[in-house]
Design a protein around this motif. Structure first.
Motif, PDB file in Angstrom:
ATOM      1  N   HIS A   8       0.732  -1.150   0.150  1.00  0.00           N
ATOM      2  CA  HIS A   8      -0.246  -0.080  -0.088  1.00  0.00           C
ATOM      3  C   HIS A   8       0.809   1.243   0.083  1.00  0.00           C
ATOM      4  N   THR A   9       2.226   1.065   0.340  1.00  0.00           N
ATOM      5  CA  THR A   9       3.206   2.321   0.279  1.00  0.00           C
ATOM      6  C   THR A   9       3.489   2.779  -1.182  1.00  0.00           C
ATOM      7  N   GLY A  10       3.278   1.780  -2.248  1.00  0.00           N
ATOM      8  CA  GLY A  10       3.815   1.812  -3.566  1.00  0.00           C
ATOM      9  C   GLY A  10       2.827   2.726  -4.311  1.00  0.00           C
ATOM     10  N   PHE A  11       3.043   2.795  -5.623  1.00  0.00           N
ATOM     11  CA  PHE A  11       2.498   3.528  -6.450  1.00  0.00           C
ATOM     12  C   PHE A  11       0.910   3.070  -6.671  1.00  0.00           C
ATOM     13  N   LYS A  12       0.900   1.710  -7.144  1.00  0.00           N
ATOM     14  CA  LYS A  12      -0.824   1.329  -7.177  1.00  0.00           C
ATOM     15  C   LYS A  12      -1.623   1.305  -5.834  1.00  0.00           C
ATOM     16  N   GLY A  13      -0.753   0.791  -4.944  1.00  0.00           N
ATOM     17  CA  GLY A  13      -1.119   0.367  -3.594  1.00  0.00           C
ATOM     18  C   GLY A  13      -1.606   1.741  -2.931  1.00  0.00           C
ATOM     19  N   ALA A  31       3.333  -3.129   4.138  1.00  0.00           N
ATOM     20  CA  ALA A  31       4.269  -2.906   3.175  1.00  0.00           C
ATOM     21  C   ALA A  31       5.656  -2.591   3.854  1.00  0.00           C
ATOM     22  N   LEU A  32       6.664  -2.320   2.987  1.00  0.00           N
ATOM     23  CA  LEU A  32       7.896  -1.538   3.437  1.00  0.00           C
ATOM     24  C   LEU A  32       7.656  -0.132   3.333  1.00  0.00           C
ATOM     25  N   ASP A  33       8.724   0.683   3.970  1.00  0.00           N
ATOM     26  CA  ASP A  33       8.674   2.173   4.072  1.00  0.00           C
ATOM     27  C   ASP A  33       8.272   2.740   2.707  1.00  0.00           C
ATOM     28  N   ARG A  54       4.442  -1.856   8.779  1.00  0.00           N
ATOM     29  CA  ARG A  54       5.750  -2.157   8.085  1.00  0.00           C
ATOM     30  C   ARG A  54       5.884  -3.607   8.396  1.00  0.00           C
ATOM     31  N   VAL A  55       5.709  -4.349   7.235  1.00  0.00           N
ATOM     32  CA  VAL A  55       6.152  -5.869   7.450  1.00  0.00           C
ATOM     33  C   VAL A  55       6.700  -6.327   5.993  1.00  0.00           C
ATOM     34  N   ASP A  56       7.723  -7.169   6.358  1.00  0.00           N
ATOM     35  CA  ASP A  56       8.391  -7.659   4.988  1.00  0.00           C
ATOM     36  C   ASP A  56       7.754  -9.033   4.675  1.00  0.00           C
ATOM     37  N   VAL A  57       7.035  -8.870   3.460  1.00  0.00           N
ATOM     38  CA  VAL A  57       6.419 -10.165   3.331  1.00  0.00           C
ATOM     39  C   VAL A  57       7.344 -11.574   3.144  1.00  0.00           C
ATOM     40  N   GLN A  81       8.614  -6.821  -5.558  1.00  0.00           N
ATOM     41  CA  GLN A  81       9.814  -6.055  -6.396  1.00  0.00           C
ATOM     42  C   GLN A  81       9.538  -6.014  -7.580  1.00  0.00           C
ATOM     43  N   PRO A  82       8.932  -4.853  -8.183  1.00  0.00           N
ATOM     44  CA  PRO A  82       8.307  -4.865  -9.566  1.00  0.00           C
ATOM     45  C   PRO A  82       9.312  -4.230 -10.607  1.00  0.00           C
ATOM     46  N   LEU A  83      10.345  -4.102 -10.520  1.00  0.00           N
ATOM     47  CA  LEU A  83      11.292  -3.505 -11.634  1.00  0.00           C
ATOM     48  C   LEU A  83      12.219  -4.678 -12.257  1.00  0.00           C
ATOM     49  N   ARG A 175      -3.686 -10.112 -14.110  1.00  0.00           N
ATOM     50  CA  ARG A 175      -2.564  -9.691 -15.005  1.00  0.00           C
ATOM     51  C   ARG A 175      -2.640  -8.455 -15.650  1.00  0.00           C
ATOM     52  N   GLY A 176      -2.092  -7.198 -15.195  1.00  0.00           N
ATOM     53  CA  GLY A 176      -2.221  -5.991 -15.755  1.00  0.00           C
ATOM     54  C   GLY A 176      -1.102  -5.610 -16.644  1.00  0.00           C
ATOM     55  N   GLY A 177      -1.221  -4.545 -17.462  1.00  0.00           N
ATOM     56  CA  GLY A 177      -0.084  -4.037 -18.189  1.00  0.00           C
ATOM     57  C   GLY A 177       0.666  -2.916 -17.521  1.00  0.00           C
ATOM     58  N   ASN A 178       1.458  -2.284 -18.347  1.00  0.00           N
ATOM     59  CA  ASN A 178       2.250  -1.226 -17.863  1.00  0.00           C
ATOM     60  C   ASN A 178       1.403   0.037 -17.402  1.00  0.00           C
ATOM     61  N   VAL A 179       1.564   0.373 -16.192  1.00  0.00           N
ATOM     62  CA  VAL A 179       0.455   1.358 -15.779  1.00  0.00           C
ATOM     63  C   VAL A 179       1.204   2.806 -15.633  1.00  0.00           C
ATOM     64  N   ILE A 180       0.387   3.806 -15.964  1.00  0.00           N
ATOM     65  CA  ILE A 180       1.025   5.208 -15.770  1.00  0.00           C
ATOM     66  C   ILE A 180      -0.008   5.910 -15.106  1.00  0.00           C
ATOM     67  N   VAL A 185       6.819   7.459  -8.753  1.00  0.00           N
ATOM     68  CA  VAL A 185       8.334   8.071  -8.710  1.00  0.00           C
ATOM     69  C   VAL A 185       9.251   6.853  -8.584  1.00  0.00           C
ATOM     70  N   SER A 186       8.803   5.759  -9.166  1.00  0.00           N
ATOM     71  CA  SER A 186       9.757   4.583  -9.384  1.00  0.00           C
ATOM     72  C   SER A 186      10.884   5.133 -10.475  1.00  0.00           C
ATOM     73  N   ALA A 187      12.215   4.675 -10.084  1.00  0.00           N
ATOM     74  CA  ALA A 187      13.155   4.907 -10.935  1.00  0.00           C
ATOM     75  C   ALA A 187      12.891   3.818 -12.138  1.00  0.00           C
TER      76      ALA A 187
HETATM   77  N1  LIG Z   1       3.613  -0.562 -12.178  1.00  0.00           N
HETATM   78  C1  LIG Z   1       3.423  -1.386 -13.132  1.00  0.00           C
HETATM   79  O1  LIG Z   1       3.381  -0.829 -14.527  1.00  0.00           O
HETATM   80  C2  LIG Z   1       3.012  -2.798 -13.034  1.00  0.00           C
HETATM   81  C3  LIG Z   1       2.594  -3.433 -14.320  1.00  0.00           C
HETATM   82  C4  LIG Z   1       2.011  -4.949 -13.822  1.00  0.00           C
HETATM   83  C5  LIG Z   1       2.230  -5.294 -12.733  1.00  0.00           C
HETATM   84  N2  LIG Z   1       2.604  -4.596 -11.506  1.00  0.00           N
HETATM   85  C6  LIG Z   1       2.349  -5.239 -10.236  1.00  0.00           C
HETATM   86  O2  LIG Z   1       1.804  -3.983  -9.295  1.00  0.00           O
HETATM   87  C7  LIG Z   1       2.141  -4.352  -8.040  1.00  0.00           C
HETATM   88  C8  LIG Z   1       2.367  -2.882  -7.452  1.00  0.00           C
HETATM   89  O3  LIG Z   1       3.418  -2.499  -8.318  1.00  0.00           O
HETATM   90  P1  LIG Z   1       3.686  -0.781  -8.265  1.00  0.00           P
HETATM   91  O4  LIG Z   1       3.925  -0.194  -9.622  1.00  0.00           O
HETATM   92  O5  LIG Z   1       2.844  -0.102  -7.111  1.00  0.00           O
HETATM   93  O6  LIG Z   1       5.223  -0.878  -7.591  1.00  0.00           O
HETATM   94  P2  LIG Z   1       5.870   0.139  -6.383  1.00  0.00           P
HETATM   95  O7  LIG Z   1       7.392  -0.232  -6.380  1.00  0.00           O
HETATM   96  O8  LIG Z   1       5.348   1.247  -6.495  1.00  0.00           O
HETATM   97  O9  LIG Z   1       5.219  -0.689  -4.967  1.00  0.00           O
HETATM   98  C9  LIG Z   1       5.616  -1.667  -4.488  1.00  0.00           C
HETATM   99  C10 LIG Z   1       5.165  -1.977  -3.176  1.00  0.00           C
HETATM  100  O10 LIG Z   1       5.600  -3.321  -2.559  1.00  0.00           O
HETATM  101  C11 LIG Z   1       6.223  -3.083  -1.428  1.00  0.00           C
HETATM  102  N3  LIG Z   1       7.225  -4.071  -1.217  1.00  0.00           N
HETATM  103  C12 LIG Z   1       8.412  -4.295  -1.972  1.00  0.00           C
HETATM  104  N4  LIG Z   1       8.999  -5.378  -1.357  1.00  0.00           N
HETATM  105  C13 LIG Z   1       8.606  -5.702  -0.261  1.00  0.00           C
HETATM  106  C14 LIG Z   1       8.802  -6.680   0.746  1.00  0.00           C
HETATM  107  N5  LIG Z   1       9.560  -7.432   0.721  1.00  0.00           N
HETATM  108  N6  LIG Z   1       7.836  -6.711   1.865  1.00  0.00           N
HETATM  109  C15 LIG Z   1       6.707  -5.885   1.845  1.00  0.00           C
HETATM  110  N7  LIG Z   1       6.377  -5.130   0.934  1.00  0.00           N
HETATM  111  C16 LIG Z   1       7.153  -4.979   0.008  1.00  0.00           C
HETATM  112  C17 LIG Z   1       6.803  -1.702  -1.334  1.00  0.00           C
HETATM  113  O11 LIG Z   1       6.852  -1.253  -0.173  1.00  0.00           O
HETATM  114  C18 LIG Z   1       5.527  -0.928  -2.158  1.00  0.00           C
HETATM  115  O12 LIG Z   1       4.829  -0.825  -1.033  1.00  0.00           O
HETATM  116  C19 LIG Z   1       3.330  -5.340  -8.098  1.00  0.00           C
HETATM  117  O13 LIG Z   1       3.006  -6.631  -7.615  1.00  0.00           O
HETATM  118  C20 LIG Z   1       3.742  -5.283  -9.713  1.00  0.00           C
HETATM  119  O14 LIG Z   1       4.566  -6.493  -9.916  1.00  0.00           O
HETATM  120  C21 LIG Z   1       2.889  -3.167 -11.888  1.00  0.00           C
END
Ligand SMILES: NC(=O)c1ccc[n+]([C@@H]2O[C@H](COP(=O)([O-])OP(=O)(O)OC[C@H]3O[C@@H](n4cnc5c(N)ncnc54)[C@H](O)[C@@H]3O)[C@@H](O)[C@H]2O)c1
Length: 338
Positions: A8-13, A31-33, A54-57, A81-83, A175-180, A185-187
């Motif tokens: 939930h701390t990430g972009f989609k979350g 999630a992580l920080d 803050r929990v490591d999966v 880890q989505p990259l 199963r989603g595509g590349n989102v924008i 702020v992902s590198a």
């Molecule tokens: N962004 C895209 O274009 C895209 C496309 C297809 C699928 N996805 C999938 O969507 C999901 C979200 O992607 P996003 O773009 O928001 O990525 P993001 O990097 O913005 O977010 C990733 C999230 O996962 C958490 N995370 C990472 N490692 C962790 C760990 N060890 N323990 C707990 N939490 C952890 C991070 O803290 C963060 O909250 C992912 O499963 C990714 O594979 C993303």
């Protein structure tokens, strides 16, 4: 309803947590920080949550403790880890997070009787890539040449096997595509890289201008996840689902850069990085017919509008607007298209 979002701390979350909260649901996250300066911080998502953990999966005991104590009704598993490029640098961490992390979530959910539905998020990259023009359908073989794609294909197969092997909450694999969208702020992602360069007035650098990707606005993708969880709660929606963009969104990286540059305005430009680059799939297309016919889901934003909404968000926030207000306005505008 109480929703738990992993990642939930990430972009989609962050977008998903905000949207669920706007719909009046109770939301918790694990999630992580957050990345500094990302959507989570900018929109103060933490203040909306009942549990902001803050929990490591990869840590099975902590995941089990967190999920059983939160006792949610619905789980969205996004943490990963989505990259792709990062997965070459940290393959072990990528496999452990994406595969073992998913196993830990599945196990914890199985031990949590309150959960009535779970959506496991994988990716378009789970398919064995044969550079095919026609989109992949859900029954196509999975594969994955780079560590990220392989780890997500493994997570997908693991989830399918889990559902078939053990009784538990109804489960959908999305199963989603590349989102924008605003606030990413992902590198190493195209639109954030382009917009950062354009904002700084320096030429953006692009690795694969000819690579075609299925671009999709984050709200269209998340709308698919939400429709899946609603279907699961209504006794439908199990199995694997392509939640991909429409045909107009299969656009090359170079064309995205051109469109973004012209919409951004004067002085925005890009060039191709010279030199050897790690392998990334060249053509990736999804066929989302099943989600359209069975769920009634469809993309509401066309490709050009998706890019424009992303740039509008970025420009508004760079111009001093409150990111939470801008994000809520885009959610309302999106809902109005339904
Ligand atoms: N962004 C895209 O274009 C895209 C496309 C297809 C699928 N996805 C999938 O969507 C999901 C979200 O992607 P996003 O773009 O928001 O990525 P993001 O990097 O913005 O977010 C990733 C999230 O996962 C958490 N995370 C990472 N490692 C962790 C760990 N060890 N323990 C707990 N939490 C952890 C991070 O803290 C963060 O909250 C992912 O499963 C990714 O594979 C993303």
């Amino acid at each position: 309803m109480h929703y738990l979002v992993t990642g939930h701390t990430g972009f989609k979350g962050s977008w998903l947590s905000l949207w669920l909260s706007e719909r009046g649901h109770t939301v918790s996250g694990l999630a992580l920080d957050p990345v500094p300066g990302g959507l989570f911080e900018r929109t103060d998502i933490g203040s909306l949550l009942t549990h902001d953990l803050r929990v490591d999966v990869r840590d099975a005991a902590s995941v089990a403790d967190a999920i059983t104590s939160i006792a949610p009704d619905v789980v969205f598993h996004l943490a990963a880890q989505p990259l792709v490029r990062e997965s070459y640098l940290r393959p072990r961490e990528t496999f452990e997070t994406n595969v073992i992390g998913t196993l830990n979530v599945l196990e914890a959910v199985a031990a949590t009787p309150s959960v009535a539905a779970q959506v496991i998020v994988t990716t378009d990259k789970v398919y064995r890539n044969v550079d095919r023009e026609a989109g992949y359908v859900e029954s196509d073989p999975l594969g994955g040449d780079d560590p990220y794609s392989a780890s997500k294909a493994m997570a997908d197969l693991l989830s399918q096997s889990w559902v078939k092997s053990f009784p538990g909450a109804p489960t959908a694999i999305a199963r989603g595509g590349n989102v924008i969208g605003g606030g990413d702020v992902s590198a190493d992602r195209l639109l954030p890289d382009l917009l950062n360069s354009y904002a700084a007035g320096v030429p953006a650098e692009i690795r694969y201008p000819g690579a075609v990707r299925p671009w999709q606005h984050v709200l269209d993708c998340l709308n698919g996840y939400l429709m899946l969880s609603d279907a699961l709660l209504a006794g439908r929606g199990g199995g694997t689902w392509n939640i991909g963009p429409g045909r107009d969104s299969f656009v090359s990286v170079g064309d995205v850069a051109d469109l973004a540059a012209s919409y951004w305005g004067a002085a925005a430009s890009w060039s191709t990085v010279i030199g050897e680059q790690p392998h990334e799939a060249n053509l990736l297309a999804l066929d989302a017919t099943r989600a359209e016919h069975v769920l009634g889901w469809r993309n509401r934003l066309r490709f050009r509008t998706s890019v424009e909404w992303t740039i509008d968000w970025q420009k508004a926030v760079l111009g001093g607007a409150d990111a939470a207000v801008v994000s809520r306005a885009q959610l309302a505008a999106f809902d109005a298209l339904g």
